[in-house]
Design an enzyme around this catalytic site. Sequence first.
Site, PDB file in Angstrom:
ATOM      1  N   HIS A   1     -10.629  -4.754  -3.941  1.00 38.70           N
ATOM      2  CA  HIS A   1      -9.328  -5.040  -3.336  1.00 38.70           C
ATOM      3  C   HIS A   1      -9.514  -5.240  -1.840  1.00 38.70           C
ATOM      4  CE1 HIS A   1      -9.851  -0.691  -2.989  1.00 38.70           C
ATOM      5  NE2 HIS A   1      -9.019  -0.717  -1.965  1.00 38.70           N
TER       6      HIS A   1
ATOM      7  N   ASP B   1       0.849  -1.187   0.000  1.00 41.98           N
ATOM      8  CA  ASP B   1       0.000   0.000   0.000  1.00 41.98           C
ATOM      9  C   ASP B   1       0.891   1.247   0.000  1.00 41.98           C
ATOM     10  OD1 ASP B   1      -1.621   2.231   1.414  1.00 41.98           O
ATOM     11  OD2 ASP B   1      -3.134   0.707   0.964  1.00 41.98           O
TER      12      ASP B   1
ATOM     13  N   HIS C   1      -7.512  -4.965   1.894  1.00 43.23           N
ATOM     14  CA  HIS C   1      -6.374  -4.487   2.673  1.00 43.23           C
ATOM     15  C   HIS C   1      -6.023  -5.552   3.707  1.00 43.23           C
ATOM     16  CE1 HIS C   1      -6.539  -0.140   1.537  1.00 43.23           C
ATOM     17  NE2 HIS C   1      -7.783  -0.481   1.219  1.00 43.23           N
TER      18      HIS C   1
ATOM     19  N   ASN D   1     -13.996  -2.593   1.222  1.00 44.90           N
ATOM     20  CA  ASN D   1     -15.195  -1.802   0.953  1.00 44.90           C
ATOM     21  C   ASN D   1     -15.623  -2.115  -0.472  1.00 44.90           C
ATOM     22  OD1 ASN D   1     -15.120  -0.320   3.438  1.00 44.90           O
ATOM     23  ND2 ASN D   1     -13.470   0.893   2.575  1.00 44.90           N
TER      24      ASN D   1
END
Length: 112
Positions: A95, A28, A97, A84
């Site tokens: 995606h 990230d 996290h 989300n």
Amino acid sequence: MCDFCKIINKEINSYVVHETEKNIVFLDYGPINEGHVLICPKMHEDSITKIPDDTLLDLISISRKVVTAFEKEYGAKGYTIMQNGGANCDYGHFHVHVFPRYEDDGFGWTDS
């Protein structure tokens, strides 16, 4: 084309840590904690309801490998996996996290 698709197609530089036929894993750009990665299906969809089961199973398997690496490399005793989707999907590309957690690391849910 979205930024995640550009990463998948190697049009944007990113630090890729793992890749399978169906998914890609990269660090990230604004990590919560060191080691924070994004796992993205290589297909452009915005919702879990649109991702084939075999791609999701691969994604979960990768998540487990990432968490195992957090335990080994960082000594992390916990982790967070979050996503989300649909109208709340950042970047319009599904995606997940995954990042290591530590006591008093400052990350938490908000009630807003």
